[in-house]
Design a protein around this motif. Structure first.
Motif, PDB file in Angstrom:
ATOM      1  N   ASP A 176       0.873  -1.202  -0.150  1.00  0.00           N
ATOM      2  CA  ASP A 176      -0.206  -0.110   0.094  1.00  0.00           C
ATOM      3  C   ASP A 176       0.817   1.175  -0.035  1.00  0.00           C
ATOM      4  O   ASP A 176       0.297   2.245   0.346  1.00  0.00           O
ATOM      5  CB  ASP A 176      -0.960   0.179   1.090  1.00  0.00           C
ATOM      6  CG  ASP A 176      -0.244  -0.099   2.728  1.00  0.00           C
ATOM      7  OD1 ASP A 176       0.995  -0.256   2.579  1.00  0.00           O
ATOM      8  OD2 ASP A 176      -0.906   0.013   3.453  1.00  0.00           O
ATOM      9  N   MET A 177       2.206   0.930  -0.305  1.00  0.00           N
ATOM     10  CA  MET A 177       2.775   2.426  -0.644  1.00  0.00           C
ATOM     11  C   MET A 177       3.119   2.808  -2.144  1.00  0.00           C
ATOM     12  O   MET A 177       2.822   1.841  -2.954  1.00  0.00           O
ATOM     13  CB  MET A 177       4.329   2.122  -0.181  1.00  0.00           C
ATOM     14  CG  MET A 177       4.506   1.414   1.214  1.00  0.00           C
ATOM     15  SD  MET A 177       4.226   2.552   2.553  1.00  0.00           S
ATOM     16  CE  MET A 177       5.667   3.923   2.727  1.00  0.00           C
ATOM     17  N   ARG A 178       3.250   4.031  -1.963  1.00  0.00           N
ATOM     18  CA  ARG A 178       3.480   4.716  -3.393  1.00  0.00           C
ATOM     19  C   ARG A 178       4.671   5.572  -3.388  1.00  0.00           C
ATOM     20  O   ARG A 178       4.612   6.641  -2.426  1.00  0.00           O
ATOM     21  CB  ARG A 178       1.911   5.568  -3.811  1.00  0.00           C
ATOM     22  CG  ARG A 178       0.739   4.827  -3.794  1.00  0.00           C
ATOM     23  CD  ARG A 178       0.620   3.660  -5.065  1.00  0.00           C
ATOM     24  NE  ARG A 178      -0.420   3.149  -5.045  1.00  0.00           N
ATOM     25  CZ  ARG A 178      -0.668   1.858  -4.439  1.00  0.00           C
ATOM     26  NH1 ARG A 178       0.085   1.385  -3.620  1.00  0.00           N
ATOM     27  NH2 ARG A 178      -2.038   1.170  -4.445  1.00  0.00           N
ATOM     28  N   PRO A 179       5.661   5.206  -4.225  1.00  0.00           N
ATOM     29  CA  PRO A 179       6.719   6.272  -4.293  1.00  0.00           C
ATOM     30  C   PRO A 179       6.255   7.747  -4.340  1.00  0.00           C
ATOM     31  O   PRO A 179       5.561   8.264  -5.160  1.00  0.00           O
ATOM     32  CB  PRO A 179       7.516   5.750  -5.517  1.00  0.00           C
ATOM     33  CG  PRO A 179       7.181   4.453  -5.820  1.00  0.00           C
ATOM     34  CD  PRO A 179       5.696   4.421  -5.281  1.00  0.00           C
ATOM     35  N   ASP A 180       7.082   8.743  -3.933  1.00  0.00           N
ATOM     36  CA  ASP A 180       6.964   9.925  -3.766  1.00  0.00           C
ATOM     37  C   ASP A 180       7.775  10.480  -4.914  1.00  0.00           C
ATOM     38  O   ASP A 180       7.709  11.720  -5.016  1.00  0.00           O
ATOM     39  CB  ASP A 180       7.121  10.750  -2.413  1.00  0.00           C
ATOM     40  CG  ASP A 180       6.073  10.450  -1.390  1.00  0.00           C
ATOM     41  OD1 ASP A 180       4.970   9.870  -2.002  1.00  0.00           O
ATOM     42  OD2 ASP A 180       6.273  10.640  -0.221  1.00  0.00           O
ATOM     43  N   SER A 181       8.533   9.834  -5.637  1.00  0.00           N
ATOM     44  CA  SER A 181       9.383  10.773  -6.694  1.00  0.00           C
ATOM     45  C   SER A 181       9.406   9.628  -7.858  1.00  0.00           C
ATOM     46  O   SER A 181       9.259   8.302  -7.762  1.00  0.00           O
ATOM     47  CB  SER A 181      10.864  10.938  -6.229  1.00  0.00           C
ATOM     48  OG  SER A 181      11.487   9.656  -6.023  1.00  0.00           O
ATOM     49  N   ASP A 182       9.764  10.000  -9.081  1.00  0.00           N
ATOM     50  CA  ASP A 182       9.917   9.238 -10.184  1.00  0.00           C
ATOM     51  C   ASP A 182      11.185   8.463 -10.242  1.00  0.00           C
ATOM     52  O   ASP A 182      11.594   7.759 -11.243  1.00  0.00           O
ATOM     53  CB  ASP A 182       9.367  10.072 -11.347  1.00  0.00           C
ATOM     54  CG  ASP A 182      10.180  11.100 -11.527  1.00  0.00           C
ATOM     55  OD1 ASP A 182      11.289  11.292 -10.863  1.00  0.00           O
ATOM     56  OD2 ASP A 182       9.992  11.851 -12.491  1.00  0.00           O
ATOM     57  N   HIS A 183      12.169   8.879  -9.280  1.00  0.00           N
ATOM     58  CA  HIS A 183      13.620   8.245  -9.395  1.00  0.00           C
ATOM     59  C   HIS A 183      13.590   7.340  -8.029  1.00  0.00           C
ATOM     60  O   HIS A 183      14.747   7.364  -7.473  1.00  0.00           O
ATOM     61  CB  HIS A 183      14.581   9.124  -9.584  1.00  0.00           C
ATOM     62  CG  HIS A 183      14.399  10.273  -8.738  1.00  0.00           C
ATOM     63  ND1 HIS A 183      14.905  10.350  -7.448  1.00  0.00           N
ATOM     64  CD2 HIS A 183      14.019  11.497  -8.943  1.00  0.00           C
ATOM     65  CE1 HIS A 183      14.710  11.422  -6.815  1.00  0.00           C
ATOM     66  NE2 HIS A 183      14.130  12.393  -7.784  1.00  0.00           N
ATOM     67  N   ILE A 211      17.476   7.749   5.362  1.00  0.00           N
ATOM     68  CA  ILE A 211      17.820   8.760   4.108  1.00  0.00           C
ATOM     69  C   ILE A 211      16.480   9.333   3.819  1.00  0.00           C
ATOM     70  O   ILE A 211      15.388   8.814   4.403  1.00  0.00           O
ATOM     71  CB  ILE A 211      18.391   8.190   2.995  1.00  0.00           C
ATOM     72  CG1 ILE A 211      17.252   7.018   2.717  1.00  0.00           C
ATOM     73  CG2 ILE A 211      19.631   7.355   3.342  1.00  0.00           C
ATOM     74  CD1 ILE A 211      17.632   6.614   1.065  1.00  0.00           C
ATOM     75  N   ASP A 212      16.105  10.440   3.138  1.00  0.00           N
ATOM     76  CA  ASP A 212      15.140  10.780   2.480  1.00  0.00           C
ATOM     77  C   ASP A 212      14.621  10.487   1.391  1.00  0.00           C
ATOM     78  O   ASP A 212      15.181  10.981   0.279  1.00  0.00           O
ATOM     79  CB  ASP A 212      15.184  12.329   2.673  1.00  0.00           C
ATOM     80  CG  ASP A 212      15.042  12.918   4.268  1.00  0.00           C
ATOM     81  OD1 ASP A 212      14.167  12.217   5.136  1.00  0.00           O
ATOM     82  OD2 ASP A 212      15.819  13.795   4.451  1.00  0.00           O
ATOM     83  N   ASN A 213      13.872   9.322   1.167  1.00  0.00           N
ATOM     84  CA  ASN A 213      13.437   8.539  -0.274  1.00  0.00           C
ATOM     85  C   ASN A 213      12.119   8.142   0.144  1.00  0.00           C
ATOM     86  O   ASN A 213      11.957   6.933   0.170  1.00  0.00           O
ATOM     87  CB  ASN A 213      14.704   7.621  -0.490  1.00  0.00           C
ATOM     88  CG  ASN A 213      13.986   7.022  -2.108  1.00  0.00           C
ATOM     89  OD1 ASN A 213      13.603   7.990  -2.632  1.00  0.00           O
ATOM     90  ND2 ASN A 213      14.544   6.003  -2.302  1.00  0.00           N
ATOM     91  N   PRO A 214      11.247   8.927   0.615  1.00  0.00           N
ATOM     92  CA  PRO A 214       9.977   8.495   1.283  1.00  0.00           C
ATOM     93  C   PRO A 214       9.082   8.013  -0.025  1.00  0.00           C
ATOM     94  O   PRO A 214       9.198   8.014  -1.285  1.00  0.00           O
ATOM     95  CB  PRO A 214       9.465   9.713   1.965  1.00  0.00           C
ATOM     96  CG  PRO A 214      10.044  10.846   0.947  1.00  0.00           C
ATOM     97  CD  PRO A 214      11.361  10.368   0.520  1.00  0.00           C
ATOM     98  N   ALA A 215       8.132   7.032   0.531  1.00  0.00           N
ATOM     99  CA  ALA A 215       6.852   6.653  -0.208  1.00  0.00           C
ATOM    100  C   ALA A 215       5.692   6.912   0.480  1.00  0.00           C
ATOM    101  O   ALA A 215       6.019   6.978   1.859  1.00  0.00           O
ATOM    102  CB  ALA A 215       6.983   5.268  -0.589  1.00  0.00           C
ATOM    103  N   THR A 216       4.546   7.177  -0.083  1.00  0.00           N
ATOM    104  CA  THR A 216       3.249   7.485   0.867  1.00  0.00           C
ATOM    105  C   THR A 216       2.583   6.180   1.307  1.00  0.00           C
ATOM    106  O   THR A 216       2.569   5.157   0.414  1.00  0.00           O
ATOM    107  CB  THR A 216       2.178   8.249  -0.334  1.00  0.00           C
ATOM    108  OG1 THR A 216       2.732   9.449  -0.429  1.00  0.00           O
ATOM    109  CG2 THR A 216       0.858   8.434   0.476  1.00  0.00           C
TER     110      THR A 216
END
Length: 311
Positions: free
Chosen positions: A110-117, A219-224
């Motif tokens: 149920d996660m969705r990446p917050d960036s396209d990289h 690190i700051d590479n979050p997902a929703t």
């Protein structure tokens, strides 16, 4: 994986991945997450693979849809369908056993990446540092903003959706399997404890064990986190988690005794007739007419009152 139907796409056999993305699900549909991850395929080449596992949903139509999707994906991917539920810890251990990468990225369905990289950032971290453990963080940027989820949103925003610098102050505390990178040798030495059942604390307990032997990087590479809960659902999860909290207290008293949830539970243990008071605390949390902050406070207090029996 005897007795568990397994399929993979045409790219699987030739791939030599450095990073394996491991996605368990139960009664969820991970197809949207898979589609979002697959958008990075061209930039990644064959350095990233995906292993997705149905932990006993028993939905033939969903299995058929996912099977078709897997065959069309550009990233190397394997789908494992368990015939019976194995639970959060054992399921993730099984996923790790099916992966080939030197680093494992546990990502909830149920996660969705917050960036396209998103995957590129993880793959580059693996290439440059290959950290023992790293947590990317999560947010609520894309999560549904509905009144029925307002209490969960308030609690998560204040207590969990925080940046890497703040998380690093208590590195083992802010580790969740929603967006977690683990090097294979670390996971083989310290897997998830399969005796944890129900909901909660199995990832934090794992992080406590691991943090005694290896550094935990933030690190700051979050997902929703898309799966917000109602107060009723959260209360039910807390009720399930009391036994797991007791296991954590027994195994890691030196660490958990510094947590606010432990200190409040310890204080509540001295309250007369706490078992009779506890349902009243829950009723305040459930009261739709009450302010969100008051409901969130009551729900945290209810959790601590449940945990009081474990301290």
């Amino acid at each position: 994986m005897s007795g568990s139907p397994t399929i993979q796409n045409a790219h699987w056999a030739k791939a030599r991945p450095a990073l394996s993305v491991l996605i368990p699900f139960l009664r969820d549909d991970p197809s949207q997450l898979l589609a979002l991850l697959d958008r990075e395929a061209e930039a990644l080449g064959s350095v990233v693979e995906i292993v997705v596992m149905d932990d006993g949903t028993g939905d033939a139509a969903l299995t058929a849809r996912l099977t078709a999707q897997v065959q069309t994906m550009a990233l190397p991917i394997r789908l494992i369908t368990l015939l019976a539920n194995e639970g959060r810890s054992r399921g993730r251990n099984r996923l790790a056993g099916a992966a080939r990468g030197g680093s494992l990225l546990f990502l909830d369905s149920d996660m969705r990446p917050d960036s396209d990289h998103f995957l590129q950032t993880w793959a580059e971290l693996v290439r440059q540092q290959a950290p023992a453990v790293a947590f990317g963080g999560f947010s609520l940027l894309q999560a549904p903003d509905e009144p029925r989820f307002s209490v969960h949103r308030a609690m998560a925003t204040n207590g969990e959706c925080i940046g890497a610098a703040e998380r690093a102050k208590a590195p083992e505390k802010y580790v969740y399997t929603s967006n977690l990178l683990v090097r294979r040798d670390v996971f083989e030495a310290e897997g998830f404890d399969g005796t944890f059942t129900g909901w909660g604390w199995e990832d934090v307990e794992w992080a406590m064990r691991v943090s005694r032997r290896w550094p935990v990087l933030h690190i700051d590479n979050p997902a929703t986190h898309m799966g917000l809960d109602t107060v009723e659902q959260l209360a039910g999860k807390y009720e399930q988690s009391a036994g797991n909290f007791a296991r954590v207290v027994a195994r890691h008293p030196d660490i958990v005794s510094a947590y606010p949830s432990y200190r409040v539970a310890k204080a509540l243990k001295r309250v007369p007739a706490l078992r009779q008071v506890r349902p009243l605390i829950k009723q305040v949390a459930l009261a739709a007419w009450a302010p969100t902050k008051a409901r969130a406070f009551s729900l945290r207090l209810y959790r601590a009152a449940l945990y009081a029996e474990a301290v």
